[in-house]
Motif scaffolding. Structure first.
Motif, PDB file in Angstrom:
ATOM      1  N   LEU A  77      10.179  50.792  92.523  1.00 25.63           N
ATOM      2  CA  LEU A  77       9.301  49.968  93.003  1.00 25.63           C
ATOM      3  C   LEU A  77       9.411  48.367  91.719  1.00 25.63           C
ATOM      4  O   LEU A  77       9.197  47.062  91.750  1.00 25.63           O
ATOM      5  CB  LEU A  77       8.130  49.642  93.289  1.00 25.63           C
ATOM      6  N   GLN A  78       9.482  48.882  90.135  1.00 21.47           N
ATOM      7  CA  GLN A  78       9.496  48.342  88.993  1.00 21.47           C
ATOM      8  C   GLN A  78      11.194  48.320  89.313  1.00 21.47           C
ATOM      9  O   GLN A  78      11.456  46.738  88.640  1.00 21.47           O
ATOM     10  CB  GLN A  78       9.285  49.491  88.228  1.00 21.47           C
ATOM     11  N   HIS A  79      12.095  48.496  89.651  1.00 17.83           N
ATOM     12  CA  HIS A  79      13.134  47.942  89.123  1.00 17.83           C
ATOM     13  C   HIS A  79      13.990  47.278  90.862  1.00 17.83           C
ATOM     14  O   HIS A  79      15.180  47.149  90.196  1.00 17.83           O
ATOM     15  CB  HIS A  79      13.818  49.354  88.784  1.00 17.83           C
ATOM     16  N   ASN A  80      13.162  47.317  91.867  1.00 16.79           N
ATOM     17  CA  ASN A  80      14.164  46.827  92.657  1.00 16.79           C
ATOM     18  C   ASN A  80      13.329  46.101  93.652  1.00 16.79           C
ATOM     19  O   ASN A  80      12.531  46.624  94.783  1.00 16.79           O
ATOM     20  CB  ASN A  80      14.809  47.764  93.823  1.00 16.79           C
ATOM     21  N   PRO A  81      12.295  45.067  92.854  1.00 18.57           N
ATOM     22  CA  PRO A  81      10.796  44.948  93.319  1.00 18.57           C
ATOM     23  C   PRO A  81      10.971  43.784  95.011  1.00 18.57           C
ATOM     24  O   PRO A  81      10.399  44.348  95.686  1.00 18.57           O
ATOM     25  CB  PRO A  81      10.394  44.244  92.321  1.00 18.57           C
ATOM     26  N   ILE A  82      12.222  43.556  95.442  1.00 20.69           N
ATOM     27  CA  ILE A  82      12.640  42.539  95.738  1.00 20.69           C
ATOM     28  C   ILE A  82      12.739  42.756  97.715  1.00 20.69           C
ATOM     29  O   ILE A  82      12.665  42.693  98.588  1.00 20.69           O
ATOM     30  CB  ILE A  82      13.431  41.770  95.514  1.00 20.69           C
ATOM     31  N   HIS A  83      14.071  44.218  96.765  1.00 14.95           N
ATOM     32  CA  HIS A  83      14.434  44.845  98.100  1.00 14.95           C
ATOM     33  C   HIS A  83      13.509  46.167  99.039  1.00 14.95           C
ATOM     34  O   HIS A  83      13.635  46.469 100.062  1.00 14.95           O
ATOM     35  CB  HIS A  83      15.754  44.975  98.375  1.00 14.95           C
ATOM     36  N   GLU A  84      13.122  46.862  97.556  1.00 15.66           N
ATOM     37  CA  GLU A  84      12.777  48.245  97.379  1.00 15.66           C
ATOM     38  C   GLU A  84      13.054  49.418  98.170  1.00 15.66           C
ATOM     39  O   GLU A  84      13.303  49.989  98.704  1.00 15.66           O
ATOM     40  CB  GLU A  84      10.917  47.593  97.886  1.00 15.66           C
ATOM     41  N   LYS A  85      14.923  48.894  97.857  1.00 17.23           N
ATOM     42  CA  LYS A  85      15.278  50.005  98.471  1.00 17.23           C
ATOM     43  C   LYS A  85      16.907  50.843  97.635  1.00 17.23           C
ATOM     44  O   LYS A  85      16.625  50.327  96.128  1.00 17.23           O
ATOM     45  CB  LYS A  85      16.539  49.421  99.791  1.00 17.23           C
ATOM     46  N   VAL A  86      17.294  51.595  98.251  1.00 17.01           N
ATOM     47  CA  VAL A  86      17.492  52.766  97.221  1.00 17.01           C
ATOM     48  C   VAL A  86      19.614  52.248  97.924  1.00 17.01           C
ATOM     49  O   VAL A  86      19.855  52.038  98.511  1.00 17.01           O
ATOM     50  CB  VAL A  86      18.196  53.883  96.806  1.00 17.01           C
ATOM     51  N   PRO A  87      20.488  52.114  96.617  1.00 15.25           N
ATOM     52  CA  PRO A  87      20.432  52.732  95.729  1.00 15.25           C
ATOM     53  C   PRO A  87      20.091  51.785  94.674  1.00 15.25           C
ATOM     54  O   PRO A  87      20.260  50.475  94.854  1.00 15.25           O
ATOM     55  CB  PRO A  87      21.899  53.580  95.509  1.00 15.25           C
ATOM     56  N   VAL A  88      19.843  51.753  92.965  1.00 20.52           N
ATOM     57  CA  VAL A  88      19.459  51.383  92.358  1.00 20.52           C
ATOM     58  C   VAL A  88      20.597  52.277  90.854  1.00 20.52           C
ATOM     59  O   VAL A  88      20.262  53.375  91.153  1.00 20.52           O
ATOM     60  CB  VAL A  88      17.778  50.872  91.903  1.00 20.52           C
ATOM     61  N   LEU A  89      21.262  50.903  90.343  1.00 18.69           N
ATOM     62  CA  LEU A  89      21.324  52.052  89.039  1.00 18.69           C
ATOM     63  C   LEU A  89      20.516  51.110  87.922  1.00 18.69           C
ATOM     64  O   LEU A  89      21.141  50.156  88.255  1.00 18.69           O
ATOM     65  CB  LEU A  89      23.300  51.484  89.010  1.00 18.69           C
ATOM     66  N   LEU A  90      20.453  52.275  87.286  1.00 16.25           N
ATOM     67  CA  LEU A  90      19.716  52.321  85.722  1.00 16.25           C
ATOM     68  C   LEU A  90      21.376  52.248  84.600  1.00 16.25           C
ATOM     69  O   LEU A  90      21.658  53.806  84.517  1.00 16.25           O
ATOM     70  CB  LEU A  90      18.639  52.389  85.287  1.00 16.25           C
ATOM     71  N   HIS A  91      21.235  51.529  84.098  1.00 13.04           N
ATOM     72  CA  HIS A  91      22.039  51.086  82.461  1.00 13.04           C
ATOM     73  C   HIS A  91      21.701  51.096  81.361  1.00 13.04           C
ATOM     74  O   HIS A  91      21.540  49.676  81.527  1.00 13.04           O
ATOM     75  CB  HIS A  91      24.131  50.091  83.140  1.00 13.04           C
ATOM     76  N   ASN A  92      21.526  52.172  80.487  1.00 16.89           N
ATOM     77  CA  ASN A  92      20.716  51.468  79.805  1.00 16.89           C
ATOM     78  C   ASN A  92      19.062  50.935  79.915  1.00 16.89           C
ATOM     79  O   ASN A  92      18.564  49.453  78.858  1.00 16.89           O
ATOM     80  CB  ASN A  92      21.531  50.908  78.591  1.00 16.89           C
ATOM     81  N   GLY A  93      19.096  51.326  81.267  1.00 14.90           N
ATOM     82  CA  GLY A  93      17.360  50.527  80.877  1.00 14.90           C
ATOM     83  C   GLY A  93      17.496  49.414  82.330  1.00 14.90           C
ATOM     84  O   GLY A  93      16.772  49.364  82.353  1.00 14.90           O
ATOM     85  N   LYS A  94      18.515  48.784  82.221  1.00 13.41           N
ATOM     86  CA  LYS A  94      18.739  47.949  82.985  1.00 13.41           C
ATOM     87  C   LYS A  94      19.092  47.929  84.457  1.00 13.41           C
ATOM     88  O   LYS A  94      19.991  48.643  84.380  1.00 13.41           O
ATOM     89  CB  LYS A  94      20.065  46.529  82.392  1.00 13.41           C
TER      90      LYS A  94
END
Length: 212
Positions: A44-61
């Motif tokens: 929810l923190q990293h994809n608050p708009i869609h709240e779906k996977v996948p999410v890629l975290l690259h150096n925290g971004k």
């Protein structure tokens, strides 16, 4: 030190194509399994708009949406190209990837879990999309030509996940007699050694379907 993480779901075709892209590039990453029925604060923190996977975290971004992630991976890391190098071919790959996501994948998935008139309507919509793909793949081994490309990976649901799901729910749609080119392509795709190694276990996937 480069830090790469993937927030995903074990059975998701969208997550699998992101993982395959990273493996193609030789990128080491940490995989974080997400419970989509009880979404984590991390997702929810990293994809608050869609709240779906996948999410890629690259150096925290965070980068969200599978096609966006694939293009990002292709631009950031060296290695075998994910998208075509020629600008026109690259644009066409984007076009067909979007067509598959917008006109085929979600419609076919919804058709599996609908009933009555709604199912028949969705089957008609899905059939129209599949007819277009049937013509597009005619005379080709894969959508990009002789080698598997981004459009094939985008259509991974059609090749692997959908036939299993359709059989499980008793939906007849993508048959050999109606779509011989697509069925041949699907067989070639899922039996590619690299792809086969990165597909979820069929029995495990069916076990998940039983919980839906």
């Amino acid at each position: 030190m480069v830090e790469v993480k993937v927030i995903g779901s074990w059975s998701s075709p969208f997550v699998r194509k992101v993982e395959m892209a990273l493996k193609m590039k030789g990128v080491e990453y940490e995989y974080i399994e997400e419970d989509l029925r009880n979404k984590s604060a991390l997702l929810l923190q990293h994809n608050p708009i869609h709240e779906k996977v996948p999410v890629l975290l690259h150096n925290g971004k965070p980068i969200a949406e599978s096609m966006v992630i694939l293009e990002y991976i292709d631009e950031v890391w060296e290695g075998p190209p994910i998208l075509p190098q020629d600008p026109y071919d690259r644009a066409m790959a984007r076009f067909w990837a979007k067509f598959i996501d917008d006109k085929c994948t979600f419609t076919m998935w919804k058709a599996c879990w609908s009933t009555g008139e709604e199912r028949e309507k969705l089957k008609e919509e899905a059939t129209e999309g599949l007819k277009i793909l049937e013509n597009e793949i005619e005379g080709k081994k894969f959508f990009g030509g002789d080698k598997i490309g981004v459009v094939d990976h985008t259509a991974n649901f059609i090749a692997y996940w959908f036939p299993i799901t359709a059989d499980f729910v008793g939906l007849e749609l993508m048959t050999d007699d109606k779509f011989p080119n697509l069925c041949r392509w699907a067989n070639d795709y899922i039996n590619d050694n690299f792809v086969k190694e990165n597909l979820p276990d069929k029995d495990g996937y069916i076990a998940i379907l039983k919980t839906i």
